[in-house]
Scaffold this active site. Structure first.
Site, PDB file in Angstrom:
ATOM      1  N   ASP A  55     -42.838  27.268 -66.511  1.00 11.52           N
ATOM      2  CA  ASP A  55     -43.652  26.109 -66.121  1.00 11.52           C
ATOM      3  C   ASP A  55     -44.406  26.240 -64.791  1.00 11.52           C
ATOM      4  OD1 ASP A  55     -43.099  24.793 -68.425  1.00 11.52           O
ATOM      5  OD2 ASP A  55     -41.798  23.269 -67.560  1.00 11.52           O
ATOM      6  N   ASP A 195     -38.106  17.640 -68.984  1.00  7.55           N
ATOM      7  CA  ASP A 195     -38.305  17.893 -70.412  1.00  7.55           C
ATOM      8  C   ASP A 195     -37.232  17.224 -71.267  1.00  7.55           C
ATOM      9  OD1 ASP A 195     -40.602  19.193 -69.955  1.00  7.55           O
ATOM     10  OD2 ASP A 195     -39.902  21.198 -70.440  1.00  7.55           O
ATOM     11  N   ASP A 392       0.391  16.219 -51.902  1.00  3.14           N
ATOM     12  CA  ASP A 392       1.337  17.052 -52.638  1.00  3.14           C
ATOM     13  C   ASP A 392       0.575  18.259 -53.190  1.00  3.14           C
ATOM     14  OD1 ASP A 392      -0.051  16.125 -54.817  1.00  3.14           O
ATOM     15  OD2 ASP A 392       1.575  14.902 -55.601  1.00  3.14           O
TER      16      ASP A 392
END
Lengths: 437, 437, 437
Positions: A55, A195, A392
């Protein structure tokens, strides 16, 4: 083969995916932007650089673009600090486009052009369902075979920009490892929201992009399930640094630690955003808006107008967004404030806590409380608060992610060592590199 | 065969899915509502009309309902401007119900009853997993075969109102096209949130329906992946037009452009909502609430109390929801305001931009900036602002969806030509029909 | 075999999943917490009790933990009011851990140890994809075979704490019922957000857990599709009762009616939260914040500052969060207020409505309107309002879920009868047990 060694150095995290047009008409040197991008170093250089032969480049310039990629990477690829993954053309609905993409890959990966040992893989856009991914994979395999590269050595990344690709991601665990494909080459799952919006035929009144939170969750989940890396799509408003940072923060909370960058400025922001800050700070929930407190001589100050506090009638009047609470004692007030406050730990804080938990574990303790204390000032009233958090083994491991990310960055990006040491100090960097191992 | 020609006219979009009870007890004519609905024209007529022989009709009236459908469609179906898809009974857990639905389809589609050439398909509610969809598909095939219709000519739409159906949607790409089914007949995926809430055993304190955003995303995604059309379920509060409009806007941003309509009034709203407005307007983010500015003699005016603006000390004091910003220059103020403002383009604006981009593309330019300027007034202070937006091929295509929708509507709904020309003007309609091709 | 009878009593709902460490070092009796937990009764006792031989117990104490479970359940299991499902160790990436878990199951289920007839099943943490679930299922089958238990009689529940497990849930309908597994033994799908956060590598600035809404939706959906029960993970801040309640409310709206409880106090809250309240109440939307109205002598009073109301100029001035509306008539005002108000029905209200609808249905009516009326006071102004809601068969069934839940609780938990009668009254309990059947 040297090229493969480099390719197997195995980035475990990708913060930045930076695209560059491959050929521009009307320029004396059509590859000018490629030459500029490959020179980026340090925080401006992305973890993954994507010469974009789709693109970002005009259709009639893409053959030249493929040649430019080969030429520029042959020259400068060895010194580039990140990985290099050109994007080629592809479309689930067009065999013509797919064949064009194959030809470009064949050219770029041709050893005669001298680029392939610094090409880590290719990015395939516009994929459809999993069978379409397999077509691309097959072209990778043929390219590797034609050029004497090891099968599976070129990584494949895809842009998720269709509903069928979103569903395809769910099948990766079933498909990777099958005898007749090399889908283990998969590397990044990259969302392409523009897109995708078209493919889903979405409409917004302003034309703005929908947030597509479900897509991002699904991409992050698929990456986790298949051992891949999730990357978000482009953030178009390149001047809106704060918005970009917020998007990254939201992505990180979904396990999507990478994002597309359109400019070196965005690269800097996206390289830093997922790492812990150099200084910790307090946040306050000011009637639905998260506001950062400012530190003034050791006191954390809220100076907005959405929260008001006053000592009154032997107690405290606290007003949040028009709602008033009367606290009879300072203890009540502290409790109310703790509901509104939260602490963002610095890198130093996290390393401290991890070291402390590791020591406790060695001494046979399974859980310890970590305390964060501060003096907070609102409308001139000062209050001492302290926030406890139980750690923990599970907490320890879940909170280790930013440190693991930092360690991966540090190992893979020597060019950023200077910036990181400046940001965090040498001492913190050194300790961060040795916890959690 | 003429009937098939009509059925293959291929609606690409469905804005409105309007249900009508098929038989009511205690009426002189039990088919009265059907006769009224089939007479709807223009914006009051839906894209898809659904004579509802399931929930809208009492169980003991459904045999008569099936007869009514055949009779009323035989009389008036040829002139009805939308498609006609009766809903029959079905349940994934009840073979009795499934067989009843089959019998009703057999009757309605019997050429002797004269309705079938204007019956476009059937809607199957309460489907379960994909194997349950196949059972329905098989009944369609048998009905077609018995009545000499072409296999696959009757479209099948399903109501997604169970967790198993939601998961079933993900398999359509794998299942459609297999030799032993005709699932290519699938047309609409319609959410049914009331029964879905029951199936998922969800509880809300007020008894209100959960928003089920993930379901709607998944439906839209599945429709996109399988070439189908996504439609949202009923919006019960028929007096709440604004709420219905907001639901449609939210759906559209997910690619779900269709919605159930319970009244002709809802049909009008749902036919118009996804189309661009006739006049563009500005929105301002007033501390988390989107407010539309009012145009007064060419100036865009905010007259609420959530944003305050004052010229002060040679600069500007801007207050948003209790937070104050001091802007030293007008430029700073414009930047702050641009963060808050957004423009909703009119049909005319969109057509303009597309024409401009098409011209630029023909002239060899891949991207152009579109500017939207305005004078904004807050508390009497007027400021000139201008918002830029980059358009490239991807933007162009993503923003084309409302125009493609408009063109589809215009081609398929001649009965709405007058309304559309009145809304947008003849000129805009003509230009909208010729861009993007 | 008696044990199987008990195991097949088939809880249809699980509100509470309460974990207890199985062996603690440095205590005179390492099983002290188990002995205490098995003595819980009434609202403090969970629907499912989970002696936790995984994360809650130190690794070097787990062999002793398995012995403690067998011993304590042998002694007190027959009198425990809920089901008992110990959690054993498991990890998709560690055959050593999986084998250890198998050995612990073998020991706990050994009839010689006298516990098995009160062991309803086991909880398997850290599962991966569906093939990993099958490995666990196979160990259940071997345990059953070794110990002369019926195949499939031990229920299996899993903790969803990885992306691969989240995807695995979608395959249950395809996999359950196959000849070579016994996956029909599946019972609960329990989210484990702490480890899920680690697996997805998510990072939040404060280290707080992401909300993982999509995970919870997907878990609820999978449970619905496969006939299982969805349970949310632990809520760490045990002092934050309001936050825990809000989490439960949000979960319930997704169909996730169960939640992990870390303390008997959390058990009480989680046992009650999904049930309808004893008294109905009104909510008002105070500029985005839901506020409960207080009942004072039959009037519903809003006394916050976010909504203001004044009789003025022959009409009413209503201000919500800084926005003013002028209502010319009381009718206009009522319409505005109805948009802001919502009613939370009590158990009594729901039973009433169901009875009324059942009577209407018997009289041949398919839909009726239910009205909820009240006098509302804001800033001293009193207004009479009435909210209508249409009930048809689908509404009736969707709103029946809390009643079905109540009935299931009542049948399975005789030890809570006293608490429920005290909360709702004997009369309401009795009517609630007889509607909807």
């Amino acid at each position: 083969m040297a090229a493969l060694d480099k390719r197997t150095h195995d980035l475990k995290f990708v913060r930045t995916f930076f695209t560059t047009p491959t050929a521009e008409q009307g320029e004396a040197d059509s590859a000018k932007k490629l030459r500029s991008a490959i020179g980026l170093r340090g925080m401006q250089a992305p973890d993954v650089w994507v010469p974009d032969n789709e693109d970002a480049t005009a259709p009639n310039m893409r053959d030249e673009g493929a040649e430019n990629i080969a030429e520029v990477v042959a020259e400068g690829g060895a010194d580039f600090p990140g990985e290099i993954h050109p994007r080629v053309v592809w479309h689930r609905d067009s065999p013509e486009t797919r064949y064009k993409g194959f030809q470009h890959m064949l050219h770029i990966a041709d050893p005669e052009n001298g680029a392939v040992e610094n090409i880590d893989g290719f990015v395939i856009p516009e994929v459809g369902d999993i069978d379409d991914w397999k077509k691309a994979d097959e072209f990778f395999t043929i390219v590797e075979n034609e050029h004497g590269l090891e099968e599976g050595s070129l990584k494949m990344s895809v842009i998720i920009e269709s509903g069928s690709a979103e569903l395809g991601m769910e099948k990766l665990r079933d498909e990777m490892g099958k005898a007749s494909n090399n889908l283990q080459r998969l590397f990044m799952l990259v969302d392409g929201e523009v897109d995708y919006t078209k493919d889903l035929r979405a409409i917004t009144p302003t034309g703005g992009l929908p947030a597509w939170k479900e897509l991002r969750h699904n991409t992050s989940r698929a990456a986790s399930a298949a051992g891949l890396i999730a990357v978000d799509g482009p953030y178009d408003d390149i001047r809106d640094v704060e918005g970009y940072h917020e998007r990254i923060t939201a992505n990180n909370a979904m396990g999507m630690l990478g994002i597309w960058s359109l400019t070196p400025g965005q690269v800097v922001e996206a390289n830093q955003s997922p790492l812990p800050p150099a200084e910790g700070y307090w946040l306050i929930d000011a009637d639905g808006r998260e506001v950062e407190l400012e530190t003034e001589e050791g006191v954390e100050v809220y100076d907005g107008d959405r929260i008001e506090l006053e000592a009154e009638d032997g107690g405290y009047e606290l007003e949040v967004g028009g709602d008033e609470f009367f606290c009879e004692t300072e203890e009540d007030l502290v409790a109310e404030l703790l509901d509104l406050l939260d602490y963002v730990p610095s890198m130093d804080d996290i390393v401290d806590s991890m070291e402390e938990f590791e020591a406790a574990k060695e001494a046979g303790k399974g859980a310890i409380a970590m305390t964060q204390a501060a003096t907070v000032r609102i409308d001139g009233v000062e209050v001492d608060i302290a926030q406890d958090r139980m750690w923990d083994e599970a907490t320890y491991q879940a909170l280790q992610t930013p440190i693991t990310l930092f360690q991966d960055v540090y190992r893979n990006r020597p060019d950023q060592h200077g910036d990181l040491a400046e940001l965090y100090s040498e001492d913190v960097v050194e300790r961060a590199m040795s916890v959690g191992n």
